[in-house]
Write an enzyme that holds these catalytic residues in place. Sequence first.
Site, short mmCIF file in Angstrom:
data_model
loop_
_atom_site.label_atom_id
_atom_site.label_comp_id
_atom_site.label_asym_id
_atom_site.label_seq_id
_atom_site.Cartn_x
_atom_site.Cartn_y
_atom_site.Cartn_z
N ARG A 45 0.83 -1.14 0.12
CA ARG A 45 0.09 -0.03 0.11
C ARG A 45 0.94 1.46 0.02
O ARG A 45 0.62 2.15 -0.68
CB ARG A 45 -0.96 0.12 1.10
CG ARG A 45 -1.89 -1.22 1.17
CD ARG A 45 -2.91 -0.78 2.49
NE ARG A 45 -2.71 -1.21 3.68
CZ ARG A 45 -2.69 -2.30 4.19
NH1 ARG A 45 -3.08 -3.25 3.59
NH2 ARG A 45 -2.17 -2.45 5.42
N LYS A 136 -12.62 14.27 5.31
CA LYS A 136 -13.72 13.99 4.50
C LYS A 136 -14.77 12.99 5.30
O LYS A 136 -14.14 12.11 6.14
CB LYS A 136 -13.12 13.07 3.24
CG LYS A 136 -14.45 12.59 2.45
CD LYS A 136 -13.81 11.67 1.40
CE LYS A 136 -14.28 10.21 2.01
NZ LYS A 136 -13.92 9.29 0.80
N LYS A 221 -18.82 17.53 -1.67
CA LYS A 221 -18.38 16.51 -2.54
C LYS A 221 -19.73 15.63 -2.85
O LYS A 221 -20.11 14.59 -2.10
CB LYS A 221 -17.37 15.55 -1.92
CG LYS A 221 -17.01 14.32 -2.76
CD LYS A 221 -15.71 13.87 -2.09
CE LYS A 221 -15.36 12.29 -2.95
NZ LYS A 221 -14.01 11.95 -2.73
P1 13P Z 1 -14.91 7.34 -6.11
O1 13P Z 1 -14.43 8.45 -7.12
O2 13P Z 1 -14.18 6.12 -6.43
O3 13P Z 1 -16.30 7.16 -6.16
O4 13P Z 1 -14.26 7.63 -4.69
C1 13P Z 1 -14.46 8.84 -4.31
C2 13P Z 1 -14.55 8.97 -2.84
O5 13P Z 1 -13.71 9.50 -2.06
C3 13P Z 1 -15.54 8.45 -2.23
O6 13P Z 1 -15.84 8.61 -0.95
#
Ligand code: 13P
Length: 341
Positions: A45, A136, A221
Amino acid sequence: MSERLEDIAAAMVADGKGILAADESSGTIKKRFDVIGVESTADSRRDYRELLFRSADAMRNHISGVILYDETIRQKAVDGTPLVELIRAAGAIPGIKVDAGAKPLVNYPGDTITEGLDGLRERLAEYYKLGARFAKWRAVIDIDTASNVPSAAAINANTHALARYAALCQEAGIVPIVEPEVLMDGSHDIDTCFEVTKATLIKLYDALYEARVNLEGSILKPNMVIAGKKSGTKNSPEEVAEKTIRVFRQTVPTAVPGIAFLSGGQSDEEATANLNAINAIGPHPWKLTFSYGRALQAAPQKAWSGKGENVAAAQAAFAHRARMNGLAALGTWKSEFETAA
Ligand code: 13P
């Protein structure tokens, strides 16, 4: 760089740049590595993420910030440099996923609630010391109209949690990315996605106001407004763009500086074409860019396949997708640019 929340948020959505979502949990990254036949270990990773963060061209020109997972924000590159330092050296901002994942919502079969609020104040203080300047939290809203999913209860519980998370982030000097993801996994049509996304965003901004969140120091987002994958319908970029912008105009305050989309299972090029179409019908009152996981990483993962001799090819694949999405964030991408590369 300035430490004001508003300035950090503005830098996250700087022109032609977007966010690399590299915050896959150990379970999710294992799934990704299974596809390319790589064993998921702390070292593999690290090797993989190190190659991304050392992709000088992609990082410097098209990536404003990187969302990390708890393990990664503490990891060091092979030469001992903290991975956070590699990100900062490339001019990007380190960020951190702080939610503890979506769990079944009791009494509401098919709905989930994202956990992780307990102890969050202390965790944010530690992440700040480790270098994170944004965070996030992902709420998951599935659609299954036959089963009455999502329920109003699920939307309320998830947006309330997002608001409590966002307020705690700002207290800690960290910009919250608020992510209410309406999944595109179902068989619903685009108008159902529009309605569920609208209901979710209305509740989200109600909850953020009530929690006294500074919207200028936050980033949204969201999903794009798009038909579910099992619907058998592929919407044109123009239709996705028109409906996506319409839902935001009805729900997202213009005080929000930027909207950074998740890719959610769209193909690489689809995610780029849709973002481009969204920006092509501007100007809009917010910056609209990418915060992609899969749509930025599927190509480099495949090119790398766990082999040291493939690192340069993987970095080139990442640089290409980052550049394509950087252009889409400006509305100047063309499909010919894909084949030319
Ligand atoms: P994806 O763009 O693969 O959907 O992932 C973005 C993300 O951070 C989802 O929480």
